[in-house]
Structure formats: structure tokens, C-alpha cells
Design a protein around this motif. Structure first.
Motif, PDB file in Angstrom:
ATOM      1  N   LEU A  87       0.774  -1.146   0.020  1.00  0.00           N
ATOM      2  CA  LEU A  87       0.012   0.020  -0.118  1.00  0.00           C
ATOM      3  C   LEU A  87       0.908   1.160  -0.061  1.00  0.00           C
ATOM      4  CD1 LEU A  87      -3.207   0.677   0.029  1.00  0.00           C
ATOM      5  CD2 LEU A  87      -2.824   1.021   2.598  1.00  0.00           C
ATOM      6  N   ARG A  88       1.989   1.090   0.676  1.00  0.00           N
ATOM      7  CA  ARG A  88       2.814   2.418   0.779  1.00  0.00           C
ATOM      8  C   ARG A  88       3.519   2.660  -0.766  1.00  0.00           C
ATOM      9  NH1 ARG A  88       8.052   1.797   1.982  1.00  0.00           N
ATOM     10  NH2 ARG A  88       9.001   3.486   1.351  1.00  0.00           N
ATOM     11  N   SER A  89       3.906   1.537  -1.301  1.00  0.00           N
ATOM     12  CA  SER A  89       4.410   1.750  -2.739  1.00  0.00           C
ATOM     13  C   SER A  89       3.354   2.292  -3.806  1.00  0.00           C
ATOM     14  CB  SER A  89       4.959   0.244  -3.210  1.00  0.00           C
ATOM     15  OG  SER A  89       5.930  -0.080  -2.179  1.00  0.00           O
ATOM     16  N   SER A  90       2.158   1.682  -3.564  1.00  0.00           N
ATOM     17  CA  SER A  90       1.334   2.111  -4.305  1.00  0.00           C
ATOM     18  C   SER A  90       0.888   3.693  -4.072  1.00  0.00           C
ATOM     19  CB  SER A  90      -0.036   1.339  -4.103  1.00  0.00           C
ATOM     20  OG  SER A  90       0.199  -0.266  -4.585  1.00  0.00           O
ATOM     21  N   LEU A  91       0.766   3.911  -2.906  1.00  0.00           N
ATOM     22  CA  LEU A  91       0.301   5.327  -2.406  1.00  0.00           C
ATOM     23  C   LEU A  91       1.455   6.436  -3.157  1.00  0.00           C
ATOM     24  CD1 LEU A  91      -1.223   5.275   0.713  1.00  0.00           C
ATOM     25  CD2 LEU A  91      -2.295   5.387  -1.194  1.00  0.00           C
ATOM     26  N   THR A  92       2.720   5.977  -3.166  1.00  0.00           N
ATOM     27  CA  THR A  92       3.753   6.866  -3.565  1.00  0.00           C
ATOM     28  C   THR A  92       3.592   7.413  -5.295  1.00  0.00           C
ATOM     29  OG1 THR A  92       5.269   5.067  -3.873  1.00  0.00           O
ATOM     30  CG2 THR A  92       5.439   6.402  -1.904  1.00  0.00           C
ATOM     31  N   PHE A  93       2.837   6.287  -5.764  1.00  0.00           N
ATOM     32  CA  PHE A  93       2.779   6.470  -7.291  1.00  0.00           C
ATOM     33  C   PHE A  93       1.561   6.930  -7.305  1.00  0.00           C
ATOM     34  CE2 PHE A  93       0.146   4.726 -10.800  1.00  0.00           C
ATOM     35  CZ  PHE A  93       0.808   5.072 -11.938  1.00  0.00           C
ATOM     36  N   LEU A  94       0.239   6.819  -6.672  1.00  0.00           N
ATOM     37  CA  LEU A  94      -0.976   7.544  -6.629  1.00  0.00           C
ATOM     38  C   LEU A  94      -0.926   8.935  -6.285  1.00  0.00           C
ATOM     39  CD1 LEU A  94      -3.379   4.827  -5.224  1.00  0.00           C
ATOM     40  CD2 LEU A  94      -3.301   5.624  -7.657  1.00  0.00           C
ATOM     41  N   SER A  95       0.069   9.172  -5.379  1.00  0.00           N
ATOM     42  CA  SER A  95      -0.128  10.531  -4.922  1.00  0.00           C
ATOM     43  C   SER A  95       0.535  11.493  -6.263  1.00  0.00           C
ATOM     44  CB  SER A  95       1.120  10.755  -3.975  1.00  0.00           C
ATOM     45  OG  SER A  95       2.231  10.481  -4.118  1.00  0.00           O
ATOM     46  N   GLU A  96       1.216  11.121  -7.143  1.00  0.00           N
ATOM     47  CA  GLU A  96       1.773  11.717  -8.352  1.00  0.00           C
ATOM     48  C   GLU A  96       0.470  11.872  -9.462  1.00  0.00           C
ATOM     49  OE1 GLU A  96       5.005   9.778  -9.608  1.00  0.00           O
ATOM     50  OE2 GLU A  96       6.227  10.232  -7.973  1.00  0.00           O
ATOM     51  N   VAL A  97      -0.247  10.845  -9.455  1.00  0.00           N
ATOM     52  CA  VAL A  97      -1.282  10.900 -10.361  1.00  0.00           C
ATOM     53  C   VAL A  97      -2.617  11.440 -10.202  1.00  0.00           C
ATOM     54  CG1 VAL A  97      -2.617   9.301 -11.682  1.00  0.00           C
ATOM     55  CG2 VAL A  97      -0.187   8.642 -11.506  1.00  0.00           C
ATOM     56  N   VAL A  98      -2.979  11.306  -8.700  1.00  0.00           N
ATOM     57  CA  VAL A  98      -4.356  11.690  -8.039  1.00  0.00           C
ATOM     58  C   VAL A  98      -4.111  12.885  -7.577  1.00  0.00           C
ATOM     59  CG1 VAL A  98      -6.385  10.778  -6.794  1.00  0.00           C
ATOM     60  CG2 VAL A  98      -4.927   9.334  -8.133  1.00  0.00           C
ATOM     61  N   LYS A  99      -5.176  13.795  -7.427  1.00  0.00           N
ATOM     62  CA  LYS A  99      -5.168  14.972  -6.647  1.00  0.00           C
ATOM     63  C   LYS A  99      -5.099  14.778  -5.347  1.00  0.00           C
ATOM     64  CE  LYS A  99      -8.071  17.559  -9.902  1.00  0.00           C
ATOM     65  NZ  LYS A  99      -9.407  18.117 -10.074  1.00  0.00           N
ATOM     66  N   PRO A 100      -4.453  15.462  -4.305  1.00  0.00           N
ATOM     67  CA  PRO A 100      -4.210  15.150  -2.655  1.00  0.00           C
ATOM     68  C   PRO A 100      -5.687  14.987  -2.251  1.00  0.00           C
ATOM     69  CG  PRO A 100      -2.846  16.971  -3.594  1.00  0.00           C
ATOM     70  CD  PRO A 100      -3.713  16.638  -4.772  1.00  0.00           C
ATOM     71  N   GLU A 101      -6.586  15.724  -2.567  1.00  0.00           N
ATOM     72  CA  GLU A 101      -7.872  15.758  -1.826  1.00  0.00           C
ATOM     73  C   GLU A 101      -8.385  14.259  -2.154  1.00  0.00           C
ATOM     74  OE1 GLU A 101      -8.477  18.323  -5.252  1.00  0.00           O
ATOM     75  OE2 GLU A 101      -7.338  18.440  -3.613  1.00  0.00           O
ATOM     76  N   ARG A 102      -8.094  13.528  -3.196  1.00  0.00           N
ATOM     77  CA  ARG A 102      -8.754  12.423  -3.684  1.00  0.00           C
ATOM     78  C   ARG A 102      -8.118  11.122  -3.353  1.00  0.00           C
ATOM     79  NH1 ARG A 102     -13.382  12.561  -7.402  1.00  0.00           N
ATOM     80  NH2 ARG A 102     -14.131  14.971  -7.673  1.00  0.00           N
ATOM     81  N   LEU A 103      -6.910  11.372  -2.825  1.00  0.00           N
ATOM     82  CA  LEU A 103      -5.976  10.268  -2.430  1.00  0.00           C
ATOM     83  C   LEU A 103      -6.458   9.076  -1.666  1.00  0.00           C
ATOM     84  CD1 LEU A 103      -3.190   9.245  -2.998  1.00  0.00           C
ATOM     85  CD2 LEU A 103      -2.283  10.439  -0.985  1.00  0.00           C
ATOM     86  N   VAL A 104      -7.378   9.392  -0.678  1.00  0.00           N
ATOM     87  CA  VAL A 104      -7.924   8.535   0.133  1.00  0.00           C
ATOM     88  C   VAL A 104      -8.864   7.561  -0.735  1.00  0.00           C
ATOM     89  CG1 VAL A 104      -9.076   8.063   2.289  1.00  0.00           C
ATOM     90  CG2 VAL A 104      -7.517   9.654   2.347  1.00  0.00           C
TER      91      VAL A 104
END
Length: 128
Positions: A87-104
């Protein structure tokens, strides 16, 4: 998660998670036990045995299943660590692609995915 699955399989192979023992109250009649004299007749409750047809229990039955919770806890800890790392590895990728308010909101299905894989690993490496 592949490393976690391999680690769980190794834990399953090294630490047994269940074993059979003689049922309560079974006393030996010295049947099937070498070098057993009538003076040494003892209560065999809890004696390890290999199955229902095992004669180690004397006139008792080999039917009590004991569970080693260390095996389950080790596999659970490895699975949770694998989920957290994935999950930590995926969130680093997602944080670059998705807006911060939609990360969760974006992380929720990813977390469910990795949790289901961890659950499959837990089920696959158990003896039952």
C-alpha cells in the motif's frame, strides 16, 4: 506480495499449525506399545499420535486436534506487513497521479485488493 507468500509458505513448512493427540480419558491396555508392563499403565491423554488408526492411544482414540497459534500469528504478521508495504508503494505512485484531496478515495480499492491477496495467502498456507 510474492515475497510475503513465499515467507508464509516457509513458515507453514517449518512450524506445524496443527497436530493430533489422544482423546481425554483413554487409558492404555499396553496394546501396540512396546515394552509396556501392566505396572506402567498410564493416562495417555495428550500423547501425540498420527491419525484415527494409530494404536499409540491404546484403547482410546486419536481425535483431538491441537492448534499452534504461533504459526497463524506469524503468517498474519507477514501478511499485514506485506499489505502495508504494498500500500505504501502504491500510494507513492498514486500521489503523483491523483489530486491530494482524492488520494484516500483512490487508495481504498488498492487497499482492498492487497487485503484480499493477503487473505488468499493466509488461506492457502493453512492446513485445514
Amino acid at each position: 506480495m510474492i515475497i510475503v507468500a513465499i515467507a508464509c509458505i516457509l513458515v507453514h513448512l517449518v512450524v506445524s499449525d496443527q497436530w493430533l493427540t489422544c482423546s481425554a480419558g483413554s487409558r492404555t491396555s499396553c496394546a501396540g506399545i512396546p515394552d509396556c508392563s501392566p505396572q506402567n499403565q498410564t493416562l495417555l491423554e495428550g500423547l501425540p499420535c498420527s491419525g484415527v488408526s494409530d494404536t499409540t492411544c491404546g484403547d482410546g482414540v486419536c481425535d483431538v486436534v491441537n492448534i499452534n497459534y504461533l504459526n497463524v500469528l506469524l503468517r498474519l504478521a507477514l501478511s499485514l506487513a506485506g499489505v502495508a508495504w504494498s500500500l505504501r508503494s502504491s500510494l507513492t505512485f498514486l500521489s503523483e497521479v491523483v489530486k491530494p484531496e482524492r488520494l484516500v478515495l483512490a487508495a481504498y480499492p488498492v487497499c482492498l485488493y492487497f487485503a484480499s491477496i493477503a487473505w488468499f495467502v493466509m488461506l492457502r498456507t493453512s492446513s485445514s
